[in-house]
Enzyme design. Structure first.
Site, PDB file in Angstrom:
ATOM      1  N   ASP A  97     -26.434 -14.779   5.920  1.00 44.18           N
ATOM      2  CA  ASP A  97     -26.840 -13.537   6.174  1.00 44.18           C
ATOM      3  C   ASP A  97     -28.455 -13.890   6.956  1.00 44.18           C
ATOM      4  O   ASP A  97     -28.997 -14.004   6.400  1.00 44.18           O
ATOM      5  CB  ASP A  97     -27.066 -12.793   4.769  1.00 44.18           C
ATOM      6  CG  ASP A  97     -27.619 -11.377   5.324  1.00 44.18           C
ATOM      7  OD1 ASP A  97     -28.147 -10.908   6.555  1.00 44.18           O
ATOM      8  OD2 ASP A  97     -27.568 -10.373   4.115  1.00 44.18           O
ATOM      9  N   HIS A 248     -18.347 -14.089  35.993  1.00 40.81           N
ATOM     10  CA  HIS A 248     -17.198 -15.192  36.553  1.00 40.81           C
ATOM     11  C   HIS A 248     -17.144 -14.954  38.297  1.00 40.81           C
ATOM     12  O   HIS A 248     -17.148 -15.786  38.780  1.00 40.81           O
ATOM     13  CB  HIS A 248     -15.827 -14.921  35.869  1.00 40.81           C
ATOM     14  CG  HIS A 248     -16.071 -14.956  34.437  1.00 40.81           C
ATOM     15  ND1 HIS A 248     -16.780 -16.000  33.692  1.00 40.81           N
ATOM     16  CD2 HIS A 248     -15.341 -14.398  33.397  1.00 40.81           C
ATOM     17  CE1 HIS A 248     -16.830 -15.670  32.454  1.00 40.81           C
ATOM     18  NE2 HIS A 248     -15.825 -14.665  32.096  1.00 40.81           N
TER      19      HIS A 248
HETATM   20  C1  BG6 Z   1     -14.062 -13.713  29.266  1.00 38.13           C
HETATM   21  C2  BG6 Z   1     -13.959 -12.067  29.291  1.00 38.13           C
HETATM   22  O1  BG6 Z   1     -15.234 -13.991  29.677  1.00 38.13           O
HETATM   23  O2  BG6 Z   1     -13.039 -14.175  30.094  1.00 38.13           O
HETATM   24  C3  BG6 Z   1     -12.571 -11.597  29.134  1.00 38.13           C
HETATM   25  O3  BG6 Z   1     -14.932 -11.442  28.670  1.00 38.13           O
HETATM   26  C4  BG6 Z   1     -11.478 -12.208  29.993  1.00 38.13           C
HETATM   27  O4  BG6 Z   1     -12.579 -10.213  29.011  1.00 38.13           O
HETATM   28  C5  BG6 Z   1     -11.819 -13.719  29.802  1.00 38.13           C
HETATM   29  O5  BG6 Z   1     -10.237 -12.030  29.529  1.00 38.13           O
HETATM   30  C6  BG6 Z   1     -11.005 -14.297  31.055  1.00 38.13           C
HETATM   31  O6  BG6 Z   1     -10.862 -15.759  30.912  1.00 38.13           O
HETATM   32  P1  BG6 Z   1      -9.678 -16.629  31.363  1.00 38.13           P
HETATM   33  O7  BG6 Z   1     -10.343 -18.220  31.221  1.00 38.13           O
HETATM   34  O8  BG6 Z   1      -8.679 -16.404  30.439  1.00 38.13           O
HETATM   35  O9  BG6 Z   1      -9.466 -16.206  32.412  1.00 38.13           O
END
Ligand code: BG6
Length: 502
Positions: A97, A248
């Site tokens: 915790d 991403h």
């Molecule tokens: C994560 C997101 O970073 O990437 C998710 O928070 C998403 O919402 C995921 O589904 C997608 O990752 P991948 O590798 O499955 O394309």
């Protein structure tokens, strides 16, 4: 340089702590990734993995939970009994915790409980809510377990806007030097994403064409068929722009657009990526209204199965279901530099779309002159599809002559490269590469502070404008390519989204 932090040398010993050790990310991704590396003999002999969470589990309980996760997420052919046993024996769990000083003392004791604790590199992986990053780092400092070889790994999102990102970066930076901070974007660990660098810079044929003279536009799509599932509480505060685009998709854009670094090194690639982020066309309110589309999934059919709407998914998770959060974004931007001026970059991502596919499509310009009589309009521009997932590879679309006498009949054909077919090897999950890089102290594939902040600087005006308008995200039925306005975004420029049959 300290040899143990060389990109190529593993530490002799490592204590790898996962805060959030019973969470979804740990069980679904991190532990299976570490297992695979152990299976291939890449973990040091006395490597320990410490799970820290609020769960009342002892070591045996956590080992059982991890064993169940391996059984679910690892290919059965890779689950070999002696290797699984060896891996599970590395695991320890501590209920902690964060407000309780005695719990932190126990954590300290656990780290000391090994022969020569001072030799072990300590990795602290924070798979917890970002608001806890600063306070956990401060506690680690107070109990005296942060030395100059320690590393901290931060999962995205780093904040929800520029200010909160800076606050987190400041708080973590008070304890760890920037060289010890590994901000993870798992897209950078994907094989096909790394291969993008190799394709561009270890070959010569593309580079002369890779600019506004020959490229008409670039499309980057990450479409998912999954909904928000049990992550509604997090997702409803984030939305697709923060969850996917700010990190991403912008990282993919950087790798497509960046200049060649002099060599692939810990700072050189990041130096080039940050320049791309800084060159993105600023999103003024007019640009946001004109060049962005938000959507939100409704009920529909995905892979033939009826699925609930976003609101219903939220309600199932205990929320009231009222929300203005977007689950889909499409937008157009430009990299305003010498190489790319005038070339639109179209980005698109969404949940509950018609297919799971991540790809980058570079669409080249039409030939300047059509010289085949009768074949006007029969050619399509060359396109390079870089397939990130589910099948990793590359496809180059060309125009060819259909065999047979009687003039030139032109047909589209493609050159296909499938990594699975070209390399007879299991393609490792992104986390496998990235976790090894953390242990080796190699930050090349991690986001530096200035990158994260440049990405927020560009993204934030979109969020502000969306919040200021009464317009709500457009509904799209689940199982479709998103709202029609996303198609219009390209059609008004005389273009269409390129879908790949994967
Ligand atoms: C994560 C997101 O970073 O990437 C998710 O928070 C998403 O919402 C995921 O589904 C997608 O990752 P991948 O590798 O499955 O394309």
């Amino acid at each position: 340089m300290d040899p143990s932090s060389s990109p190529h040398v593993l530490p002799a010993a490592c204590d790898f702590t996962v805060f959030g050790g019973t969470g979804d990310l740990a069980l679904r991704k991190l532990l299976p990734a570490l297992y695979h590396r152990d299976l291939e003999g890449q973990l040091p002999a006395d490597h320990r993995i410490l799970g820290v969470s609020m769960s009342d589990l002892d070591d045996a309980g956590w080992r059982d939970a991890v064993h169940a996760a391996l059984t679910t997420y690892v290919d059965p052919e890779q689950l070999l009994t002696p290797a699984v046993d060896r891996f599970l024996a590395r695991l320890y769990h501590l209920r902690l915790d964060a407000r309780n000083a005695e719990d932190w003392d126990r954590f300290h004791a656990l780290l000391k409980e090994r022969a020569h604790p001072e030799d072990a590199v300590r990795v602290f992986y924070l798979a917890v809510a970002p608001r806890l990053f600063g306070s956990i780092c401060q506690r680690l400092d107070e109990i005296g377990v942060v030395d100059e070889r320690a590393r901290v790994v931060l999962e995205k999102p780093i904040g929800h806007d520029l200010d909160s990102a800076r606050e987190i970066n400041d708080a973590v930076g008070r304890v760890f030097d920037e060289s010890q901070i590994f901000r993870i974007d798992h897209y950078l660990g994907k094989e096909s994403v790394q291969n993008l660098l190799v394709t561009r810079f270890a070959n010569t044929f593309l580079e002369p064409l890779w600019n506004s003279r020959w490229v008409d536009h670039v499309q980057i799509t990450v479409s998912e068929t999954v909904g928000v599932g049990g992550r509604g509480e997090y997702y409803d505060h984030a939305g697709a722009l923060r969850d996917m685009v700010q990190n991403h998709l912008l990282q993919l854009l950087c790798l497509v657009a960046m200049e060649p670094p002099t060599y692939v090194g810990r700072e050189t690639v990041r130096d080039e990526k940050v320049k791309v982020l800084q060159a993105l066309e600023p999103m003024t309110p007019e640009a946001v209204d004109r060049d962005t589309v938000r959507g939100r999934y409704d009920v529909g059919l995905v892979d033939g199965e009826a699925v609930p709407s976003y609101s219903e998914d939220l309600q199932a998770g205990g929320s009231h279901g009222r929300s203005r959060t977007e689950t889909f974004v499409a937008l157009k931007t430009e990299v305003q530099n010498w190489r790319w001026a005038g070339v639109p970059f179209y980005l698109r991502t969404g949940k509950r779309m018609d297919r799971r596919a991540s790809e980058i499509v570079v669409v080249f310009k039409e030939p300047p002159h059509s010289m085949f009589p009768g074949a006007e309009g029969a050619t399509a521009p060359n396109r390079l599809h870089i397939l990130v997932q589910p099948d990793e590879g590359m496809r180059l679309h060309l125009t060819a002559k259909e065999p047979g006498p009687g003039g030139y009949r032109l047909r589209p054909v493609s050159l296909d490269l499938s990594y699975a077919a070209a390399f007879d090897a299991r393609l490792p999950d992104a986390y496998e590469r990235l976790l090894m890089d953390v242990m080796k102290g190699n930050p090349t594939l991690f986001m530096r502070r200035d990158e994260v902040e440049a990405a927020w600087t560009w993204t934030e005006p979109i969020l502000r404008r969306w919040a200021a308008t009464a317009e709500r995200p457009r509904r799209y039925p689940a199982g479709t390519p998103g709202p029609t306005a996303a198609a219009m975004l390209l059609e008004r420029d005389g273009r269409t989204w390129q879908e790949t049959d994967q």
